[in-house]
Design a protein around this motif. Structure first.
Motif, short mmCIF file in Angstrom:
data_model
loop_
_atom_site.label_atom_id
_atom_site.label_comp_id
_atom_site.label_asym_id
_atom_site.label_seq_id
_atom_site.Cartn_x
_atom_site.Cartn_y
_atom_site.Cartn_z
N LEU A 121 0.67 -1.29 -0.52
CA LEU A 121 -0.17 -0.11 -0.38
C LEU A 121 0.45 0.94 -0.32
CD1 LEU A 121 -2.44 1.60 0.34
CD2 LEU A 121 -2.89 1.38 2.39
N VAL A 122 0.67 1.82 -0.96
CA VAL A 122 1.62 2.62 -1.40
C VAL A 122 1.29 4.42 -1.41
CG1 VAL A 122 3.33 3.68 -2.60
CG2 VAL A 122 3.49 1.69 -2.43
N HIS A 123 1.37 5.06 0.02
CA HIS A 123 0.41 6.56 -0.01
C HIS A 123 1.38 7.35 -0.69
CE1 HIS A 123 -1.10 5.23 4.33
NE2 HIS A 123 -1.36 4.71 3.41
N ASN A 124 0.61 7.83 -2.38
CA ASN A 124 1.32 8.70 -2.68
C ASN A 124 0.98 9.94 -3.07
OD1 ASN A 124 3.33 8.93 -5.26
ND2 ASN A 124 0.69 9.73 -6.05
N ALA A 125 -0.28 9.58 -3.38
CA ALA A 125 -1.33 10.86 -3.33
C ALA A 125 -0.93 12.53 -2.54
CB ALA A 125 -2.95 10.45 -3.54
N VAL B 95 4.23 5.22 3.05
CA VAL B 95 4.05 6.40 3.12
C VAL B 95 5.05 8.05 2.10
CG1 VAL B 95 3.68 8.36 4.76
CG2 VAL B 95 2.77 6.34 5.91
N VAL B 96 4.50 8.34 1.78
CA VAL B 96 5.21 9.09 0.66
C VAL B 96 5.48 10.47 1.70
CG1 VAL B 96 5.53 10.53 -0.82
CG2 VAL B 96 4.99 8.05 -1.60
N VAL C 197 5.44 -0.33 8.07
CA VAL C 197 5.56 0.98 7.61
C VAL C 197 6.77 1.92 8.01
CG1 VAL C 197 3.91 2.79 7.92
CG2 VAL C 197 3.51 0.29 9.14
N ASN C 198 7.33 2.51 6.95
CA ASN C 198 7.92 3.25 6.22
C ASN C 198 7.31 4.38 6.10
OD1 ASN C 198 10.37 2.16 7.38
ND2 ASN C 198 9.60 1.10 6.27
N THR C 199 8.75 6.13 6.35
CA THR C 199 8.10 6.81 5.29
C THR C 199 9.28 6.85 5.15
OG1 THR C 199 7.19 7.87 7.91
CG2 THR C 199 7.15 9.25 5.98
N LEU C 200 9.11 8.27 3.41
CA LEU C 200 10.38 8.61 2.91
C LEU C 200 9.69 10.27 1.94
CD1 LEU C 200 9.39 8.08 -0.39
CD2 LEU C 200 8.53 6.60 0.08
N ASP C 201 10.99 10.87 1.69
CA ASP C 201 10.95 11.57 0.96
C ASP C 201 11.20 11.59 -0.38
OD1 ASP C 201 11.39 14.30 0.68
OD2 ASP C 201 13.79 14.56 0.90
N ALA C 202 10.07 11.99 -0.90
CA ALA C 202 10.56 11.34 -2.32
C ALA C 202 11.59 12.73 -3.37
CB ALA C 202 9.26 11.66 -3.10
N GLY C 203 11.94 13.77 -2.79
CA GLY C 203 13.20 14.98 -3.36
C GLY C 203 12.11 15.61 -4.32
#
Length: 292
Positions: free
Chosen positions: A108-112, A158-159, A212-218
């Motif tokens: 499950l990618v929280h991209n929005a 989580v983006v 569950v992890n978070t990221l900074d897409a840049g």
């Protein structure tokens, strides 16, 4: 988080999503990408589909989702890319999406997301950025918890953004009802909520095998990065064996980020986004808002 045990991978800020996914076989695995018709969402979904995953684009604009799905199918040879309506500002829409899901969910990618918008509110009076970036995704993930737990090894991605460095949560005024609205602060607060959610969700769901992890897409423009590069960390967290079992962490440029140094460049994760008491409080506040 110990600085000596930060996760590293062979990939960098210049790596693409396709490079991260090279050689991986996701046949038989199911993925949902919110905001799947956005540039980074498309590249995230494309890389997962190319590796064999059954991908659903969860989108507010289903016509844009259809075009994105056709593009992904044309470039990957995937037999099907599914499209499902999802409006993260609408509790009924989120509930309907979760209720309609059948079977396991592996990714499950929280991209929005929305960024630094003029002052806007949901029908409940919730500030829009907090509602979309955190509350809608919180409702989605908790609504799909059973499907995620069914796999015994699901991943929630989580983006987020380095904007979380600018604003801790103001629990006394999450929705800017008493203080002047500031789009930058509102965005930063919503991204702090992302990191806190990831930490608390992992604490609660680790026994179900859910990471569950978070990221900074840049920034894709300021840093001259392409959407395919911006999607690389998302697919790394969604499927790569390099981060197997990792949870409650914050990633940048395909590696776990250290704690942010005050006064330094916008790198790393802020201490206020790792506060376990704030994370637990946010979880309860979110439940209260969504069930009121």
């Amino acid at each position: 988080m110990s600085e000596s045990t930060l996760i590293t991978t062979p990939f960098t800020a210049r790596s693409t999503a396709a490079e991260v996914m090279a050689g991986l076989d996701l046949l038989g695995r199911f993925a949902v990408v919110t905001g799947g018709a956005s540039p980074v969402g498309i590249e995230t979904a494309r890389a997962l589909a190319a590796a064999g995953a059954d991908v659903t684009l969860a989108v507010r604009d289903t016509e844009a989702g259809r075009r994105a799905a056709e593009d992904i199918i044309d470039t990957t040879g995937a037999r099907e890319v599914r499209i499902a309506p999802l409006d993260l500002t609408d509790r009924a829409s989120v509930a309907a999406f979760a209720a309609a899901w059948q079977g396991p969910l592996h990714m499950l990618v929280h991209n929005a997301g929305v960024r630094e918008t003029p002052e806007r509110r949901t029908p409940e009076g919730w500030e829009l950025q907090f509602a979309v970036n955190h509350l809608g995704h919180f409702a989605l993930a908790t609504g799909l918890h059973g499907a995620l737990a069914e796999t015994g090894g699901a991943r929630v991605v989580v983006v987020g953004s380095d904007a979380h460095l600018r604003a801790p949560l103001d629990f006394d005024d999450l929705h800017f009802r008493t203080r002047p609205y500031d789009p930058v602060a509102a965005y930063g607060q919503s991204r702090t909520a992302d990191v806190l959610f990831a930490g608390e969700a992992y604490r609660r769901w680790a026994d179900d095998g859910i990471t569950v992890n978070t990221l900074d897409a840049g920034a894709t423009e300021a840093e001259r990065r392409t959407p395919a590069q911006a999607a690389a960390t998302s697919v790394l967290l969604a499927a790569s064996p390099h981060v197997e079992g990792a949870g409650g962490r914050y990633f940048q440029d395909c590696a776990e980020a250290p704690r942010h140094l005050p006064g330094g460049p916008p790198r790393g994760v802020a201490p206020h986004a790792l506060d376990p008491e704030a994370a637990a409080r946010l979880w309860q506040v979110s439940l209260d808002l969504l069930t009121a």
